[in-house]
Motif scaffolding. Structure first.
Motif, PDB file in Angstrom:
ATOM      1  N   LYS A 158      12.644   1.839   4.316  1.00 17.40           N
ATOM      2  CA  LYS A 158      13.418   3.020   3.950  1.00 17.40           C
ATOM      3  C   LYS A 158      14.282   3.503   5.122  1.00 17.40           C
ATOM      4  N   LEU A 159      13.670   3.562   6.320  1.00 15.49           N
ATOM      5  CA  LEU A 159      14.426   4.048   7.481  1.00 15.49           C
ATOM      6  C   LEU A 159      15.565   3.086   7.827  1.00 15.49           C
ATOM      7  N   VAL A 178       3.578  11.777   7.373  1.00 16.24           N
ATOM      8  CA  VAL A 178       3.919  10.696   8.288  1.00 16.24           C
ATOM      9  C   VAL A 178       5.402  10.325   8.192  1.00 16.24           C
ATOM     10  N   ALA A 179       5.965  10.437   6.971  1.00 14.47           N
ATOM     11  CA  ALA A 179       7.390  10.128   6.827  1.00 14.47           C
ATOM     12  C   ALA A 179       8.199  11.027   7.747  1.00 14.47           C
ATOM     13  N   THR A 188      -5.407   7.481  -3.590  1.00 11.06           N
ATOM     14  CA  THR A 188      -3.986   7.687  -3.895  1.00 11.06           C
ATOM     15  C   THR A 188      -3.537   9.081  -3.473  1.00 11.06           C
ATOM     16  N   GLN A 203       2.672   2.000  -7.721  1.00 13.85           N
ATOM     17  CA  GLN A 203       3.427   3.161  -8.204  1.00 13.85           C
ATOM     18  C   GLN A 203       4.851   2.794  -8.586  1.00 13.85           C
ATOM     19  N   TYR A 223      -9.128   4.083   5.380  1.00 11.54           N
ATOM     20  CA  TYR A 223      -9.056   5.431   4.813  1.00 11.54           C
ATOM     21  C   TYR A 223     -10.432   6.076   4.740  1.00 11.54           C
ATOM     22  N   GLN A 280      -3.306   9.142   0.298  1.00  9.66           N
ATOM     23  CA  GLN A 280      -2.129   8.422   0.795  1.00  9.66           C
ATOM     24  C   GLN A 280      -0.839   9.179   0.513  1.00  9.66           C
ATOM     25  N   THR A 281      -0.806   9.873  -0.626  1.00  9.19           N
ATOM     26  CA  THR A 281       0.382  10.682  -0.917  1.00  9.19           C
ATOM     27  C   THR A 281       0.580  11.723   0.170  1.00  9.19           C
ATOM     28  N   HIS A 325       1.320   6.362  10.190  1.00  8.19           N
ATOM     29  CA  HIS A 325       0.028   6.561   9.519  1.00  8.19           C
ATOM     30  C   HIS A 325      -1.111   5.929  10.313  1.00  8.19           C
ATOM     31  N   ASN A 337       0.810  -1.208   0.000  1.00  6.24           N
ATOM     32  CA  ASN A 337       0.000   0.000   0.000  1.00  6.24           C
ATOM     33  C   ASN A 337       0.851   1.269   0.000  1.00  6.24           C
ATOM     34  N   GLY A 338       2.148   1.085   0.138  1.00  4.92           N
ATOM     35  CA  GLY A 338       3.051   2.241   0.087  1.00  4.92           C
ATOM     36  C   GLY A 338       2.983   3.146   1.295  1.00  4.92           C
ATOM     37  N   MET A 339       2.425   2.654   2.407  1.00 11.59           N
ATOM     38  CA  MET A 339       2.260   3.532   3.565  1.00 11.59           C
ATOM     39  C   MET A 339       3.229   3.198   4.698  1.00 11.59           C
ATOM     40  N   GLY A 340       3.109   1.993   5.252  1.00 11.72           N
ATOM     41  CA  GLY A 340       3.850   1.697   6.479  1.00 11.72           C
ATOM     42  C   GLY A 340       5.134   0.928   6.239  1.00 11.72           C
ATOM     43  N   VAL A 363      -0.696  11.611   3.331  1.00 13.36           N
ATOM     44  CA  VAL A 363      -0.359  10.961   4.605  1.00 13.36           C
ATOM     45  C   VAL A 363       1.110  10.560   4.595  1.00 13.36           C
ATOM     46  N   ARG A 364       1.540   9.970   3.468  1.00 10.85           N
ATOM     47  CA  ARG A 364       2.915   9.488   3.402  1.00 10.85           C
ATOM     48  C   ARG A 364       3.891  10.637   3.644  1.00 10.85           C
ATOM     49  N   LEU A 418       8.032   2.453   4.344  1.00  8.45           N
ATOM     50  CA  LEU A 418       8.685   3.508   5.124  1.00  8.45           C
ATOM     51  C   LEU A 418       9.652   2.905   6.143  1.00  8.45           C
TER      52      LEU A 418
END
Lengths: 103, 473
Positions: free
Chosen positions: A19-20, B299-300, B289, A42, B87, B292-293, B137, A10-13, B295-296, A16
């Motif tokens: 990545k960290l 949140v990052a 999408t 994506q 969401y 989420q962009t 998130h 989902n590209g969210m959790g 939030v990302r 990330l």
């Protein structure tokens, strides 16, 4: 500079978190790189713009399809473990981009 | 004196009362505390601010696309159709809180909860809490949804913003849930991941714990789900854009066909009814999408500063991370969970239709894939493929019925489009919100000490090894 992409469903959790983890690893090993994270949907777009290393869960690996020869795909079991991805990243960087490791 | 007070109040309203500015400021302070350069902290502030604004474009778009369909279904048949997906739950929460002048409190709930989690771990000898929740998130989403739901049933209809007391109670309750639930699932996660040293910080920790405990009774763990070949076409569901669009086309498409072309205002020179339906349903994937962009982005920044804080303050605490981190250890289980959870949800939805329920549930992607997928991973570890099929199926039923029940008290909230649906939210939180609706604020207050009993019971069962799962990393 090497481009690394962390991918999850989902590209969210999860992406990330990878990545960290990767960021910590490359900083400790003095590798110059840019790290992004995104969802599998994506990822193709990112990869077509030029990515050197893709990290993702082994469960998602087949969804990536074919990638350009430049891109190395690391399908991981334990995304949280730098002992699993660390040596692989080092190996790729040493073989292909030795100039990006600063001593 | 009055002059200073009025400046102070204006600052609270026009700065700390603005959610985007507040989140940006938290990020900025977090980075400064971590010893980053001022320009890095400034970049963090901007990205948190812009990310939040992008998020609001996404939630606004979801509401704008979905509400007309909900409203015309309601006008024609008296049924409220709502989506169970985190969401959509988050969108309902933030849009309603915004209307009621309380959106900024979500940031405070999240901060109080995170701070309480740190305190619990710092006093782990007494509290027996070993885990720190860093899934940014999810932390934002849950803080928003819990605040909204409790605030709504505890008298928001009066139109006043949430009281500071309620914000503090919800913050403490949220932090207790994060700590207790992610702590509960440590041992099972260690089993599932061959001792990878993390735990789950997501939306189904209690559910996954039950899945693991019950799994053993339902099947044989030697019959591992990963020995089964799963059909290749299912892999397209791994793509969130494709899955969101397909699911929404299926469910919302059916609703739009039932409503008929005359219920919608569209240019018949430009569209067939079919292509109009597809455009509308694809818009869900578009706005999710976008959301989420956003939030990302914020949140990052938040997660990086949370993790930095935890590394500095709490060496050796077990990080609680996203559930999908376990999927690599059991690659087939999520697909299994998806399929059987989908059957469960469909049966439950058809039951709602047959019973003429005032709330109709629409299945959402995240709930189906990530929630039931995680349950399947844990069930499979204890009871193999049989458990990985039965438990997500039952979970599918519970997700729909539990969410439909709690939505009966939330469906009149402004701009509502759905509820979380994830298993802990269809059971524990749906139940708590319904109880709070009957019994009042005593319910969230009592839940805090009640949940804190759980780690004490865990500790009693294996005192010697209890703290050895914590490691330095």
């Amino acid at each position: 500079m090497i481009k690394i992409l962390a991918v999850c469903g989902n590209g969210m959790g999860t992406s990330l978190v990878i990545k960290l983890k990767v960021k910590k690893f490359v900083e400790a090993n003095n590798i110059k790189c840019q790290i992004d994270s995104c969802s599998l949907g994506q990822a193709k777009g990112f990869i077509s713009q030029g990515v050197d290393i893709v990290l993702l869960s082994s469960q998602l690996a087949s969804g990536l399809g074919t990638v350009p020869p430049r891109t190395h795909v690391l399908a991981l079991k334990n995304l949280m473990d730098d002992k699993e991805f660390g040596p692989k990243i080092l190996d790729i960087v040493e073989k292909n981009y030795p100039e990006d490791i600063s001593k | 004196m009055d002059f200073i007070l009025s400046i102070f109040l204006a600052f609270i309203n026009k700065f700390l009362g603005q959610p985007a500015l507040l989140l940006g400021t938290i990020t900025f302070i977090g980075y400064m505390l971590l010893g980053k350069k001022v320009y890095e902290a400034l970049a963090g502030f901007i990205k948190a601010y812009v990310g939040f604004k992008i998020l609001q474009v996404g939630t606004g778009g979801l509401v704008g696309t979905f509400r007309p369909i909900i409203d015309s279904l309601n006008a024609k048949y008296g049924i409220t159709a709502l989506v169970i997906d985190p969401y959509f739950g988050q969108t309902s929460a933030t849009e309603a809180l915004d209307v009621l002048g309380s959106l900024q409190y979500v940031g405070y709930v999240m901060l109080i909860a995170f701070a309480l989690n740190i305190v619990y771990v710092a006093f782990r000898k007494q509290t027996k809490i070993r885990t720190l929740f860093i899934t940014g998130h999810i932390m934002y989403q849950q803080s928003a949804v819990l605040l909204w739901a409790m605030y709504w049933v505890l008298g928001a209809s009066g139109g006043n913003p949430a009281s500071p007391l309620l914000v503090i109670i919800i913050g403490l309750l949220m932090g207790t849930y994060w700590s207790v639930a992610s702590n509960l699932i440590i041992e099972a996660t260690q089993e599932v991941t061959d001792g990878a040293g993390f735990t789950i910080g997501h939306q189904q920790m209690f559910g996954a714990w039950f899945a693991y405990k019950l799994g053993g009774f339902l099947g044989n763990k030697e019959h591992d789900v990963n020995h089964v070949e799963s059909p290749g076409f299912l892999s397209i569901l791994n793509d969130n854009v494709v899955a969101n669009t397909l699911l929404m086309t299926l469910f919302i498409g059916v609703i739009m066909i039932i409503l008929g072309p005359e219920s919608f205002n569209y240019d018949t020179n430009k569209y067939f009814f079919g292509t109009y339906i597809f455009e509308q349903t694809a818009l869900f994937a578009v706005y999710i999408t976008v959301l989420q962009t956003g939030v990302r982005m914020f949140v990052a920044e938040l997660t990086a500063s949370f993790q930095g804080i935890s590394d500095k303050l709490l060496k050796g605490s077990v990080p609680a991370v996203d559930c999908a981190v376990t999927f690599g250890f059991s690659p087939n289980a999520p697909t299994f969970g998806f399929i059987f959870g989908f059957f469960g949800q469909m049966i439950a939805i058809l039951t709602l239709v047959a019973l003429k329920s005032p709330v109709l549930i629409i299945a959402g992607f995240i709930c189906l894939f990530f929630d039931n997928g995680t349950l399947a991973v844990f069930a499979n570890k204890a009871g193999g493929r049989r458990a990985a099929a039965i438990i997500p199926f039952i979970s599918g039923l519970i997700q729909v019925f539990g969410s439909a029940l709690v939505l009966t008290v939330l469906k009149d909230s402004p701009h509502v489009v759905g509820w979380m649906g994830m298993i802990d939210w269809a059971t524990l939180w749906a139940g708590s919100v319904l109880l709070a609706d009957k019994l009042g604020i005593i319910v969230p207050i009592l839940l805090i000490p009640l949940m804190m009993i759980i780690p004490q019971l865990q500790y009693r069962r294996h005192k010697e090894t209890y703290f050895t799962t914590m490691r330095d990393n």
